[in-house]
Design an enzyme around this catalytic site. Structure first.
Site, mmCIF file in Angstrom:
data_model
loop_
_atom_site.group_PDB
_atom_site.id
_atom_site.type_symbol
_atom_site.label_atom_id
_atom_site.label_comp_id
_atom_site.label_asym_id
_atom_site.label_seq_id
_atom_site.Cartn_x
_atom_site.Cartn_y
_atom_site.Cartn_z
ATOM 1 N N GLN A 203 29.399 -23.497 -1.574
ATOM 2 C CA GLN A 203 28.228 -23.562 -0.703
ATOM 3 C C GLN A 203 27.021 -24.197 -1.387
ATOM 4 O O GLN A 203 26.061 -24.561 -0.728
ATOM 5 C CB GLN A 203 27.822 -22.144 -0.247
ATOM 6 C CG GLN A 203 28.681 -21.584 0.858
ATOM 7 C CD GLN A 203 28.688 -22.445 2.125
ATOM 8 O OE1 GLN A 203 27.699 -23.069 2.515
ATOM 9 N NE2 GLN A 203 29.822 -22.487 2.769
ATOM 10 N N LYS A 226 32.701 -29.803 2.274
ATOM 11 C CA LYS A 226 31.373 -29.215 2.440
ATOM 12 C C LYS A 226 30.279 -30.220 2.120
ATOM 13 O O LYS A 226 29.112 -29.966 2.422
ATOM 14 C CB LYS A 226 31.196 -28.017 1.481
ATOM 15 C CG LYS A 226 32.259 -26.985 1.593
ATOM 16 C CD LYS A 226 31.885 -25.889 2.532
ATOM 17 C CE LYS A 226 32.921 -24.792 2.413
ATOM 18 N NZ LYS A 226 32.772 -23.767 3.412
ATOM 19 N N CYS A 364 34.337 -14.693 6.287
ATOM 20 C CA CYS A 364 35.204 -14.473 5.107
ATOM 21 C C CYS A 364 34.427 -13.738 4.014
ATOM 22 O O CYS A 364 34.599 -14.011 2.829
ATOM 23 C CB CYS A 364 35.744 -15.792 4.566
ATOM 24 S SG CYS A 364 36.658 -16.726 5.740
HETATM 25 C C1 LIG Z 1 31.322 -19.521 -1.002
HETATM 26 C C2 LIG Z 1 32.654 -20.068 -0.570
HETATM 27 N N1 LIG Z 1 33.713 -19.957 -1.410
HETATM 28 C C3 LIG Z 1 34.941 -20.439 -1.075
HETATM 29 C C4 LIG Z 1 35.151 -21.041 0.149
HETATM 30 C C5 LIG Z 1 36.542 -21.583 0.474
HETATM 31 O O1 LIG Z 1 36.447 -22.989 0.488
HETATM 32 P P1 LIG Z 1 37.708 -23.816 1.016
HETATM 33 O O2 LIG Z 1 38.024 -23.243 2.362
HETATM 34 O O3 LIG Z 1 37.229 -25.249 1.080
HETATM 35 O O4 LIG Z 1 38.813 -23.604 0.008
HETATM 36 C C6 LIG Z 1 34.097 -21.173 1.059
HETATM 37 C C7 LIG Z 1 34.334 -21.840 2.407
HETATM 38 N N2 LIG Z 1 33.352 -21.513 3.382
HETATM 39 C C8 LIG Z 1 33.806 -20.933 4.595
HETATM 40 C C9 LIG Z 1 34.743 -21.800 5.381
HETATM 41 O O5 LIG Z 1 34.254 -21.665 6.750
HETATM 42 N N3 LIG Z 1 33.029 -21.023 6.761
HETATM 43 C C10 LIG Z 1 32.669 -20.648 5.519
HETATM 44 O O6 LIG Z 1 31.608 -20.185 5.186
HETATM 45 C C11 LIG Z 1 32.820 -20.682 0.700
HETATM 46 O O7 LIG Z 1 31.768 -20.796 1.528
#
Ligand SMILES: Cc1ncc(COP(=O)(O)O)c(CN[C@@H]2CONC2=O)c1O
Length: 406
Positions: A203, A226, A364
């Site tokens: 993020q 992202k 999540c």
């Molecule tokens: C802080 C953080 N860590 C790990 C991930 C996992 O990343 P990948 O899915 O690219 O492996 C996310 C994805 N962010 C989520 C995905 O959808 N909304 C969110 O906030 C995240 O925001």
């Protein structure tokens, strides 16, 4: 004052011309994934149109061209994160893959009773792999608590950190709340106790340009999707000394030096961690995304997104019954909120009818929702291609949803 021509920038994103349910799309789910500029789309089309080929093996021209572009992209990622060596940049399929690679590698480094330290603000991708690790090794997971403002309780961090701590893993920015964590302070304290630090930059990377050498961080992970890149590709930065300590994560082609049925020797970095045919196009497009974002400038992006965050926060708080979760002074442009007596899912569903895309739910990050005793939040997350006019539409839509649902 906007530090760049916002209307020119918005023309780079074809998707922003879309309509949703008869209304212009107002995309405010950038914390989930960012949108893709034409420059990145062109890089993808160019690859498959002109030099698609497998890499590192063929001697023919196409293969050489693809290899050169892929390794040039690795260099772009190295430069962006200011890594000392390009072989400290491992292409992954994303943040989750990078974290799993490190967590599973630590299984051969930990012993019964060792401690690993996570924060209460983590995304599930930076919790579950470590729980799997403790199950395998008998190591102990300890949690740095959060407070009502959505920040880490640093006194408890110092209390939990000890000579038994082997690794600390925290996100640079909370995806659910937008809180920017004091990673410099955490890294310094952890290193004084001999613990390694993995920072989840998923993020942060779209908003903050992390300098891994200045941070002295041991591992830093991020996803291309992202930061204006495609899905399915990301980066694991690891200090050379750490990447040499970790065993390979996956076996296969590319990651070997010699193979016999009696014994196999592994390739050097970075290939040791890049088994199989990689996401060649994704890596190249990741490089194009970094070029694009750096052409705008991360300082400009951060300054403008701060304006959007302040404007959106001010307007949202004018609506009676709104509570914002995560009110740290150090935040990226994420606003997680609820309206008293209304389920976040209902707000998200209604404003989608008006073309407004936000995310609702636990993001999540169920431990954060449990802390606040809520089922989830509505999360609006802005990027440098959003505008205050779009925020006005978002606010109007929330007001209409509130009226309908009250
Ligand atoms: C802080 C953080 N860590 C790990 C991930 C996992 O990343 P990948 O899915 O690219 O492996 C996310 C994805 N962010 C989520 C995905 O959808 N909304 C969110 O906030 C995240 O925001």
């Amino acid at each position: 004052k906007i530090p760049f021509e916002i209307e020119e920038i918005r023309k780079d994103f074809p998707i922003l011309k879309r309509e949703v349910n008869g209304h212009p799309l107002v995309y405010m789910d950038n914390a989930a994934t960012s949108q893709t500029p034409q420059q990145v789309i062109d890089a993808i089309v160019d690859y498959y149109s002109n030099y698609n080929s497998n890499i590192h093996r063929g001697v023919h021209t196409l293969s050489q061209e693809a290899t050169d572009k892929y390794e040039a992209a690795r260099k772009k990622v190295q430069d962006h994160f200011n890594a000392a060596h390009s072989y400290e940049i491992i292409f992954t399929s994303g943040t989750t893959h990078g974290i799993n690679l490190v967590a599973s590698g630590f299984a051969s480094l930990l012993k019964e009773g060792d401690e690993i330290l996570v924060s209460a603000l983590e995304h599930h991708s930076n919790i579950v792999p470590w729980q799997m690790l403790t199950a395998k090794t008998g190591s102990i997971l300890k949690v740095i608590p959060m407070n009502q403002d959505g920040e880490l309780v640093m006194e408890d961090f110092y209390r939990l950190l000890s000579n038994k701590t082997r690794i600390v893993f925290i996100n640079h920015v909370s995806n659910a709340l937008g809180t920017v964590n004091p990673i410099e302070e955490i890294i310094k304290a952890a290193h004084e106790k001999g613990a390694a630090v993995l920072v989840d930059g998923a993020q942060a990377a779209p908003h903050i340009k992390a300098d891994v050498q200045a941070l002295d961080v041991d591992f830093y992970v991020a996803s291309a999707h992202k930061m204006c890149g495609p899905t399915g590709v990301g980066v694991l930065y690891g200090k050379e000394e750490w990447l040499k300590k970790l065993p390979p994560y996956q076996g296969g082609g590319e990651m070997i030096a010699t193979v016999t049925f009696e014994k196999t020797t592994y390739a050097d970095l970075p290939h040791k961690f890049e088994a199989g045919t990689p996401n060649i196009c994704g890596g190249i497009a990741f490089g194009a995304a970094l070029d694009y974002m750096n052409s705008i400038g991360f300082d400009n992006i951060a300054a403008y997104e701060k304006q959007l965050l302040d404007y959106g926060t001010e307007k949202l708080l004018e609506i009676p019954g709104v509570r914002i979760y995560g009110i740290s002074r150090k935040k990226t442009a994420v606003i997680s909120f609820n309206i008293e007596g209304i389920h976040p899912y209902d707000i998200g569903t209604i404003i989608d009818k008006l073309g407004i895309a936000v995310r609702t739910g636990h993001h999540c990050a169920q431990p954060i929702m449990d802390y606040y005793g809520i089922p989830g939040t509505v999360r609006a997350s802005f990027s440098f291609y959003n505008t205050t006019e779009e925020i006005d539409k978002f606010i109007e839509a929330v007001k209409r949803a509130k009226t309908m649902l009250s």
